[in-house]
Design a protein around this motif. Structure first.
Motif, mmCIF file in Angstrom:
data_model
loop_
_atom_site.group_PDB
_atom_site.id
_atom_site.type_symbol
_atom_site.label_atom_id
_atom_site.label_comp_id
_atom_site.label_asym_id
_atom_site.label_seq_id
_atom_site.Cartn_x
_atom_site.Cartn_y
_atom_site.Cartn_z
ATOM 1 N N ARG A 199 0.818 -1.210 0.000
ATOM 2 C CA ARG A 199 0.000 0.000 0.000
ATOM 3 C C ARG A 199 0.854 1.263 0.000
ATOM 4 N NH1 ARG A 199 -5.376 -1.387 1.540
ATOM 5 N NH2 ARG A 199 -5.510 -3.394 2.632
ATOM 6 N N SER A 200 1.967 1.246 0.714
ATOM 7 C CA SER A 200 2.794 2.436 0.868
ATOM 8 C C SER A 200 3.434 2.855 -0.447
ATOM 9 C CB SER A 200 3.892 2.156 1.907
ATOM 10 O OG SER A 200 4.783 3.246 2.000
ATOM 11 N N GLU A 201 3.756 4.148 -0.519
ATOM 12 C CA GLU A 201 4.381 4.690 -1.727
ATOM 13 C C GLU A 201 5.862 4.352 -1.811
ATOM 14 O OE1 GLU A 201 3.056 6.048 -4.292
ATOM 15 O OE2 GLU A 201 1.005 6.203 -3.530
ATOM 16 N N ARG A 202 6.458 3.899 -0.707
ATOM 17 C CA ARG A 202 7.847 3.467 -0.772
ATOM 18 C C ARG A 202 8.079 2.290 0.156
ATOM 19 N NH1 ARG A 202 11.627 5.595 3.182
ATOM 20 N NH2 ARG A 202 10.733 7.249 4.493
ATOM 21 N N VAL A 203 9.027 1.449 -0.212
ATOM 22 C CA VAL A 203 9.329 0.278 0.606
ATOM 23 C C VAL A 203 9.960 0.749 1.914
ATOM 24 C CG1 VAL A 203 9.626 -1.199 -1.416
ATOM 25 C CG2 VAL A 203 11.633 -0.100 -0.393
ATOM 26 N N LEU A 204 9.734 -0.015 2.969
ATOM 27 C CA LEU A 204 10.320 0.293 4.280
ATOM 28 C C LEU A 204 10.112 1.761 4.638
ATOM 29 C CD1 LEU A 204 13.658 -1.702 3.908
ATOM 30 C CD2 LEU A 204 11.561 -2.465 5.011
ATOM 31 N N LYS A 205 8.853 2.173 4.685
ATOM 32 C CA LYS A 205 8.513 3.587 4.852
ATOM 33 C C LYS A 205 8.995 4.165 6.180
ATOM 34 C CE LYS A 205 3.905 2.574 6.695
ATOM 35 N NZ LYS A 205 2.444 2.803 6.532
ATOM 36 N N ASN A 206 9.232 3.313 7.174
ATOM 37 C CA ASN A 206 9.693 3.812 8.477
ATOM 38 C C ASN A 206 11.204 3.952 8.560
ATOM 39 O OD1 ASN A 206 7.057 3.981 9.538
ATOM 40 N ND2 ASN A 206 7.080 1.801 10.042
ATOM 41 N N TYR A 207 11.894 3.579 7.475
ATOM 42 C CA TYR A 207 13.342 3.714 7.435
ATOM 43 C C TYR A 207 13.702 5.039 6.765
ATOM 44 C CZ TYR A 207 14.016 -1.253 8.618
ATOM 45 O OH TYR A 207 14.039 -2.463 9.253
ATOM 46 N N ASP A 208 14.971 5.438 6.868
ATOM 47 C CA ASP A 208 15.419 6.630 6.156
ATOM 48 C C ASP A 208 15.289 6.428 4.648
ATOM 49 O OD1 ASP A 208 16.092 8.565 8.057
ATOM 50 O OD2 ASP A 208 17.999 7.591 8.506
ATOM 51 N N LEU A 209 15.065 7.538 3.949
ATOM 52 C CA LEU A 209 14.812 7.484 2.513
ATOM 53 C C LEU A 209 15.952 6.795 1.763
ATOM 54 C CD1 LEU A 209 13.077 8.273 0.074
ATOM 55 C CD2 LEU A 209 14.274 10.488 0.044
ATOM 56 N N GLU A 210 17.189 7.093 2.152
ATOM 57 C CA GLU A 210 18.328 6.492 1.448
ATOM 58 C C GLU A 210 18.331 4.976 1.575
ATOM 59 O OE1 GLU A 210 19.573 10.599 2.893
ATOM 60 O OE2 GLU A 210 18.503 8.873 3.709
ATOM 61 N N LYS A 249 4.122 -0.422 -5.826
ATOM 62 C CA LYS A 249 3.871 0.382 -4.625
ATOM 63 C C LYS A 249 2.598 1.203 -4.796
ATOM 64 C CE LYS A 249 7.655 2.390 -5.539
ATOM 65 N NZ LYS A 249 8.761 3.378 -5.517
ATOM 66 N N GLY A 250 2.103 1.704 -3.680
ATOM 67 C CA GLY A 250 0.984 2.629 -3.682
ATOM 68 C C GLY A 250 -0.309 2.036 -4.207
ATOM 69 N N VAL A 251 -0.571 0.783 -3.863
ATOM 70 C CA VAL A 251 -1.762 0.126 -4.405
ATOM 71 C C VAL A 251 -2.942 0.248 -3.445
ATOM 72 C CG1 VAL A 251 -0.252 -1.561 -5.523
ATOM 73 C CG2 VAL A 251 -1.444 -2.177 -3.417
ATOM 74 N N THR A 252 -4.126 0.188 -4.018
ATOM 75 C CA THR A 252 -5.362 -0.010 -3.272
ATOM 76 C C THR A 252 -5.896 -1.379 -3.678
ATOM 77 O OG1 THR A 252 -5.871 2.352 -3.246
ATOM 78 C CG2 THR A 252 -7.694 0.827 -2.834
ATOM 79 N N THR A 267 -4.737 -20.520 -10.126
ATOM 80 C CA THR A 267 -4.245 -19.163 -10.336
ATOM 81 C C THR A 267 -4.938 -18.180 -9.401
ATOM 82 O OG1 THR A 267 -3.781 -19.626 -12.665
ATOM 83 C CG2 THR A 267 -3.916 -17.320 -12.018
ATOM 84 N N LYS A 268 -4.140 -17.441 -8.644
ATOM 85 C CA LYS A 268 -4.672 -16.395 -7.776
ATOM 86 C C LYS A 268 -4.595 -15.059 -8.526
ATOM 87 C CE LYS A 268 -3.777 -19.800 -4.808
ATOM 88 N NZ LYS A 268 -3.216 -21.102 -5.246
ATOM 89 N N LYS A 269 -5.672 -14.278 -8.427
ATOM 90 C CA LYS A 269 -5.743 -12.996 -9.117
ATOM 91 C C LYS A 269 -5.978 -11.887 -8.102
ATOM 92 C CE LYS A 269 -7.661 -15.029 -13.359
ATOM 93 N NZ LYS A 269 -8.771 -14.961 -14.359
ATOM 94 N N VAL A 270 -5.053 -10.948 -8.074
ATOM 95 C CA VAL A 270 -5.154 -9.809 -7.154
ATOM 96 C C VAL A 270 -5.462 -8.570 -7.984
ATOM 97 C CG1 VAL A 270 -3.980 -8.425 -5.417
ATOM 98 C CG2 VAL A 270 -3.483 -10.872 -5.593
ATOM 99 N N ARG A 271 -6.635 -7.982 -7.723
ATOM 100 C CA ARG A 271 -7.059 -6.776 -8.434
ATOM 101 C C ARG A 271 -6.737 -5.556 -7.578
ATOM 102 N NH1 ARG A 271 -10.406 -10.759 -10.210
ATOM 103 N NH2 ARG A 271 -10.887 -10.697 -12.445
ATOM 104 N N VAL A 272 -5.953 -4.647 -8.159
ATOM 105 C CA VAL A 272 -5.529 -3.459 -7.434
ATOM 106 C C VAL A 272 -5.743 -2.222 -8.303
ATOM 107 C CG1 VAL A 272 -3.793 -4.727 -6.131
ATOM 108 C CG2 VAL A 272 -3.148 -3.628 -8.278
ATOM 109 N N THR A 273 -5.713 -1.082 -7.640
ATOM 110 C CA THR A 273 -5.693 0.204 -8.337
ATOM 111 C C THR A 273 -4.369 0.878 -8.037
ATOM 112 O OG1 THR A 273 -8.090 0.465 -8.181
ATOM 113 C CG2 THR A 273 -6.800 2.446 -8.597
#
Length: 545
Positions: free
Chosen positions: A279-290, A308-311, A321-327
């Motif tokens: 869901r988050s816009e970046r991986v490991l969002k609680n870590y420093d950006l670098e 990233k950044g999925v709903t 087959t598993k199907k994951v529908r996201v926005t």
């Protein structure tokens, strides 16, 4: 209680007499001081706090190096109406740490386990995942390596054989580090589910059991989010994934925290096509950006698909087959795979305990709330480990379990200190961190100074030909005290212990600069990162650091 204090500064029999006189004036009895052993043993009445003895010795210009409770008089001499001195619910790292130390105090201890003895780490967590991660690394290096002139190749992976070998290791360590210790230390083990029926009593298999003190150490289990259709799909958790006998051709991982990353990369290295979704816009969002940027770069370079950044809209299954529908970015997308792993965190195992009957308060996620002494809202009941939502590491759980035994059984008032807990994610490159991030340091009021050293400035990474990664140091700009260290590199987990000591004991950037670092080790990156605060390390000779 019987106390042993190690003392520096006793040089003769006169010193022994001095120490004995000091303690006798406090009301201590059976005093045995030895300048040859550099210690004193004595019986301290329960009415006197041990800190008073510490102060008296210190005021006499002696230095105390260590204090140990070697016998608790109240437990060994006073008959109790309760069945046990300490009753422990759970059998993982926190439970065994508390049990062993409580036994050493002379306590009567019992433990109950509803599942497999040993808890998460040895059975379904650290041990099984890390041994398979190593297998995946070897397989991946065999398929492709960065050195010209080497011809390596990998055959078909026999996942069933790998899992069988993993299970043998798990059984061995479970026996050696847990099961065999029950008889070794002589505490009672119950098999069954415990629930509180009042503030002083639990019920196990219809048997009512009382205890002076209780420890809740029931751990945590995979948390499953609500996504429409998920309940009707055959999904995997971190536990069931490690029991697969056939390697899937493709795998979707929902959640890209440390569990999702480790297990996703494991199966990628074994040959599965892996997609990480979050869901988050970046991986490991609680870590420093670098750190986040370096990790994402490494994963994508290796061929792992990161979305990233999925709903999440829905999940369904068509045959196998598993199907994951996201926005994503306003557009709908369907991701398909043979297997689906849910790795969206963990939840405390508290539902069955009937904690309200014991007046034990829990938090919004069901975690047991504890104070700085590991006590719950019921002062007879303590909690430790993942059930408290402390940092999810077995060494933190064991540390907390030891604190519980010291406080509940030893009569001490030791406070929990989790300010410098190292954490490692065993991907490749691995991720290791200790102390404050840059953002956390600023939130805590520090004037922050940072150093960011790309991994291609570290000679060890150059000779390994694996240069995706980073070292980041966070320091107090005024004192240059090291506040945090964050690393993405091969063997980052080995390096972080040195960084932990730097953070824990308040070392400065100058301390790191002035310490000798062995050339061509990844740990040299710590010193190079320290030099980077005011130098361009690319302008230094190869070992000038």
């Amino acid at each position: 209680m019987r106390v042993r204090i190690e003392i520096r500064g006793m040089t003769c029999t006169s010193c022994e007499g001095h120490i004995q006189s000091i303690l006798k004036n406090l009301g201590a009895q059976n005093i045995d001081a030895s300048y040859l052993k550099n210690n004193v043993e004595f019986q301290l009445p329960s009415t006197i706090d041990i800190e008073i003895a510490h102060k008296a010795i210190h005021d006499a210009n002696y230095e105390i190096s260590h204090t140990e409770i070697i016998q608790n008089k109240e437990i060994t001499d006073k008959k109790s109406t309760e069945d046990y001195d300490l009753f422990i619910i759970g059998s993982g790292g926190a439970a065994f740490s508390a049990a062993i130390k409580a036994i050493e105090y002379g306590a009567k201890v019992a433990m109950v386990e509803r599942g497999i003895i040993g808890g998460t780490c040895v059975n379904v967590g650290c041990v099984p995942s890390k041994t398979l991660l190593r297998a995946g690394e070897i397989n991946n290096l065999a398929k492709q390596n960065p050195f010209n002139g080497l011809n390596t190749s990998a055959g078909i992976v026999n996942l069933e054989a790998l899992v069988e070998q993993k299970n043998e290791l798990v059984m061995q360590l479970r026996s050696e580090k847990y099961v065999n210790l029950i008889d070794e230390y002589g505490f009672k083990m119950f098999k069954g589910e415990a629930k509180f029926i009042d503030e002083n009593t639990v019920e196990v298999n219809s048997e009512k059991i009382t205890s002076k003190y209780f420890l809740i150490a029931t751990g945590a289990s995979p948390s499953i989010p609500y996504i429409p259709g998920l309940k009707e799909v055959d999904y995997l958790t971190s536990t069931s994934l490690l029991e697969l006998k056939q390697l899937p051709k493709s795998l979707i991982v929902i959640g890209s925290g440390y569990i999702g990353m480790e297990l996703g990369q494991l199966f990628h290295n074994l040959g599965t096509e892996v997609t990480l979704i979050q869901r988050s816009e970046r991986v490991l969002k609680n870590y420093d950006l670098e750190i986040s940027e370096a990790v994402e770069k490494a994963l994508t370079e290796q061929g792992i698909n990161v979305i990233k950044g999925v709903t999440y809209e829905s999940i369904d299954q068509d045959g196998d087959t598993k199907k994951v529908r996201v926005t994503v970015n306003g557009q709908e997308k369907v991701i398909e795979a043979e297997q689906l792993l849910i790795a969206t965190g963990r939840k405390p195992n508290t539902n069955y305990l009937q904690l309200s009957e014991a007046n034990v308060k829990v938090g919004s996620r069901g975690e047991v709330l504890i104070d700085e002494y590991a006590r719950t809202s019921n002062t007879k009941i303590y909690a430790a480990g993942d059930v408290t939502m402390a940092p999810q590491f077995v060494y933190v759980a064991a540390y907390q379990g030891g604190i519980v035994a010291d406080n509940a059984i030893g009569g001490l008032n030791r406070k929990l200190n989790l300010e410098s807990v190292p954490g490692v994610t065993f991907t490749n490159p691995s991720i290791a961190t200790v102390g404050l991030t840059e953002e956390q340091a600023k939130q805590n009021g520090f004037d922050v100074k940072t150093s960011v050293l790309p991994l291609d400035a570290v000679p060890r990474a150059l000779v390994n030909r694996e240069t995706t990664g980073v070292f980041k140091l966070v320091a107090d700009a005024k004192t240059l005290k090291v506040l945090g260290v964050h690393i993405v590199a091969e063997n980052a987990g080995e390096v972080i212990y040195a960084a932990t000591l730097a953070v824990k004991f308040g070392l400065t950037i100058d301390d790191l600069r002035e310490s000798l670092a062995p050339y061509l080790t990844m740990a040299e990156g710590l010193k190079l990162a320290a030099l980077t605060f005011d130098k361009d390390v690319s302008k230094l000779s190869c070992c000038a650091g």
